[in-house]
Design a protein around this motif. Sequence first.
Motif, PDB file in Angstrom:
ATOM      1  N   GLY A  88      60.824   3.137   8.475  1.00 10.33           N
ATOM      2  CA  GLY A  88      61.006   2.308   9.663  1.00 10.33           C
ATOM      3  C   GLY A  88      61.094   0.834   9.336  1.00 10.33           C
ATOM      4  N   GLN A  89      60.246   0.383   8.430  1.00 10.18           N
ATOM      5  CA  GLN A  89      60.274  -1.040   8.056  1.00 10.18           C
ATOM      6  C   GLN A  89      61.570  -1.392   7.333  1.00 10.18           C
ATOM      7  OE1 GLN A  89      57.995  -1.335   9.853  1.00 10.18           O
ATOM      8  NE2 GLN A  89      55.906  -1.217   9.079  1.00 10.18           N
ATOM      9  N   GLY A  90      62.136  -0.445   6.614  1.00 11.03           N
ATOM     10  CA  GLY A  90      63.376  -0.708   5.894  1.00 11.03           C
ATOM     11  C   GLY A  90      64.543  -1.040   6.794  1.00 11.03           C
ATOM     12  N   ASP A 102      66.935   8.026   4.745  1.00 14.64           N
ATOM     13  CA  ASP A 102      65.738   8.000   5.589  1.00 14.64           C
ATOM     14  C   ASP A 102      65.692   6.737   6.440  1.00 14.64           C
ATOM     15  OD1 ASP A 102      64.598  10.447   4.596  1.00 14.64           O
ATOM     16  OD2 ASP A 102      64.065   9.370   2.767  1.00 14.64           O
ATOM     17  N   VAL A 103      66.075   5.618   5.834  1.00 16.10           N
ATOM     18  CA  VAL A 103      66.074   4.346   6.563  1.00 16.10           C
ATOM     19  C   VAL A 103      67.113   4.379   7.680  1.00 16.10           C
ATOM     20  CG1 VAL A 103      66.400   1.849   6.380  1.00 16.10           C
ATOM     21  CG2 VAL A 103      65.221   3.086   4.543  1.00 16.10           C
ATOM     22  N   ARG A 104      68.291   4.904   7.378  1.00 15.11           N
ATOM     23  CA  ARG A 104      69.335   4.988   8.404  1.00 15.11           C
ATOM     24  C   ARG A 104      68.930   5.944   9.525  1.00 15.11           C
ATOM     25  NH1 ARG A 104      73.929   4.794   3.807  1.00 15.11           N
ATOM     26  NH2 ARG A 104      74.443   2.577   3.971  1.00 15.11           N
ATOM     27  N   ALA A 105      68.288   7.039   9.171  1.00 16.25           N
ATOM     28  CA  ALA A 105      67.820   7.975  10.191  1.00 16.25           C
ATOM     29  C   ALA A 105      66.755   7.322  11.073  1.00 16.25           C
ATOM     30  CB  ALA A 105      67.266   9.238   9.531  1.00 16.25           C
ATOM     31  N   ALA A 106      65.879   6.549  10.442  1.00 17.88           N
ATOM     32  CA  ALA A 106      64.852   5.832  11.207  1.00 17.88           C
ATOM     33  C   ALA A 106      65.491   4.856  12.183  1.00 17.88           C
ATOM     34  CB  ALA A 106      63.912   5.099  10.255  1.00 17.88           C
ATOM     35  N   CYS A 140      62.562  -2.167   2.630  1.00 19.07           N
ATOM     36  CA  CYS A 140      63.680  -3.102   2.538  1.00 19.07           C
ATOM     37  C   CYS A 140      64.343  -3.055   1.170  1.00 19.07           C
ATOM     38  CB  CYS A 140      63.205  -4.522   2.849  1.00 19.07           C
ATOM     39  SG  CYS A 140      62.870  -4.813   4.602  1.00 19.07           S
ATOM     40  N   ALA A 141      63.541  -2.898   0.115  1.00 20.74           N
ATOM     41  CA  ALA A 141      64.112  -2.840  -1.235  1.00 20.74           C
ATOM     42  C   ALA A 141      64.981  -1.607  -1.405  1.00 20.74           C
ATOM     43  CB  ALA A 141      62.996  -2.863  -2.271  1.00 20.74           C
ATOM     44  N   VAL A 142      64.512  -0.461  -0.919  1.00 23.52           N
ATOM     45  CA  VAL A 142      65.303   0.769  -1.002  1.00 23.52           C
ATOM     46  C   VAL A 142      66.631   0.598  -0.277  1.00 23.52           C
ATOM     47  CG1 VAL A 142      65.438   3.152  -0.188  1.00 23.52           C
ATOM     48  CG2 VAL A 142      63.393   2.359  -1.370  1.00 23.52           C
ATOM     49  N   ALA A 143      66.587   0.074   0.958  1.00 22.95           N
ATOM     50  CA  ALA A 143      67.801  -0.104   1.737  1.00 22.95           C
ATOM     51  C   ALA A 143      68.741  -1.117   1.088  1.00 22.95           C
ATOM     52  CB  ALA A 143      67.445  -0.546   3.159  1.00 22.95           C
TER      53      ALA A 143
END
Length: 436
Positions: free
Chosen positions: A172-174, A24-28, A203-206
């Motif tokens: 998005g924040q990630g 999701d972070v990469r897609a964002a 950020c933690a997830v990423a």
Amino acid sequence: MAQGASLQDVDTLAANNLPVSIDDVRAAHARIGASIVRTPTLLSKTLSKIVGADVYLKFENLQFTAAYKERGALNRLLLLGDEARARGVIAASAGNHAQGLAYHGARLGLPVTIVMPKSTPTVKVSQTQGHGATVVLYGENFDEANAYSRELEQERGLTYVHPFDDPAVIAGQGTVALEMLEDAPGIDTLVIPVGGGGLISGCAVAAKAINPDIRVIGVQSNRYPALYSMKTGKQIDGGGDTLAEGIAVKFPGQLSSRFVMGVVDEMRIVNESIIETAISLLLDIEKTVVEGAGAAALATLLPTKDGNPRPEFAGRTIGVVLTGGNIDPRFLANVILRNLARSGKIGRLSIILPDKAGALMEVAGIFTRFDANIIEVAHQRVFGVPSAKSTTTEIEYEIKDPAAAMALEQALSDAGYAFDRLTISGTRKGPRGSRS
């Protein structure tokens, strides 16, 4: 999560419990990348020396709206359907989420309404209006403004864009961590300011997906320590005005709380004075303007009161997110002057002088001998004065360093002058010299 958690553990946690993954972070990032600034991640040699670790700074204060918030706001807007875009969006914000939403809403042709607490700095209100948003001032804090925005959401049929408790916003924040670890892959500790928890959640997830051994640390103001208390089980009485109004969130989101409990390693708190010091250091060393919330991460790394580096950070490679730079110029000026006072380079003395011609000139001569530049002089002949033949004179001055200030005070005492030293908290330390 344990520091040594495996990548499989991270993937399982995201899939089973949390609605945002590294995908999701990469897609964002692919979705928003062309419309945001890829801010630099740079090693600060001077701050590294002060902290006793390699310190990399992510300059999110260099975004167009001077804050990372536009990442999550834009990702959320781009995922709206045509009907929702036509009706418009609404949000509550202390400022940075508002500006990001307003700017990108105007760019995409979406009507944007923002509800802000009445205490929001004027610079943030005017900037949000300047981006074309309708601003409604309501309530004394974020939570009151947020509740009112949900009422307007229903009344006007708008789409509510939460500043931190929304999967699209979190993703998005990630992207902040995604960029940091691409630019500085050696980072083993990520330190992030925390208000509602959206930034640290993404950020933690990423970060954990990229490097399962990375340590993720969140930092809150001790006046708004909700997620710190939740994570540590330590209850702290908070509230009141804070320089870090961007992270002054009394009640964190239900979703972001789950991320903090699940994938954040540690929560820390800092007080107002150390936040002020961090702002001043960033301005002095890095020549960059950062608001209180944006400086909180650096604040937790700074040495203890005795000047020793914090051993828990020794030898690490630390990534610090400077989340925003929207600080009221008047507050910034006060922060700079207050930090100069703490460092001993600006002082203020209340001196008892005889009320006669030449008395002030004699005292000024002592200041001149120690290369002290007199900034301000104020006289008081009635209140706090021991005699009708004397006057209290407050002298504010600049001087080289604390050692020179102590030598100046000793010279005044040796010359028979009684005085008190005024501090930034308003208390007086003394008396010194003779009061006869």
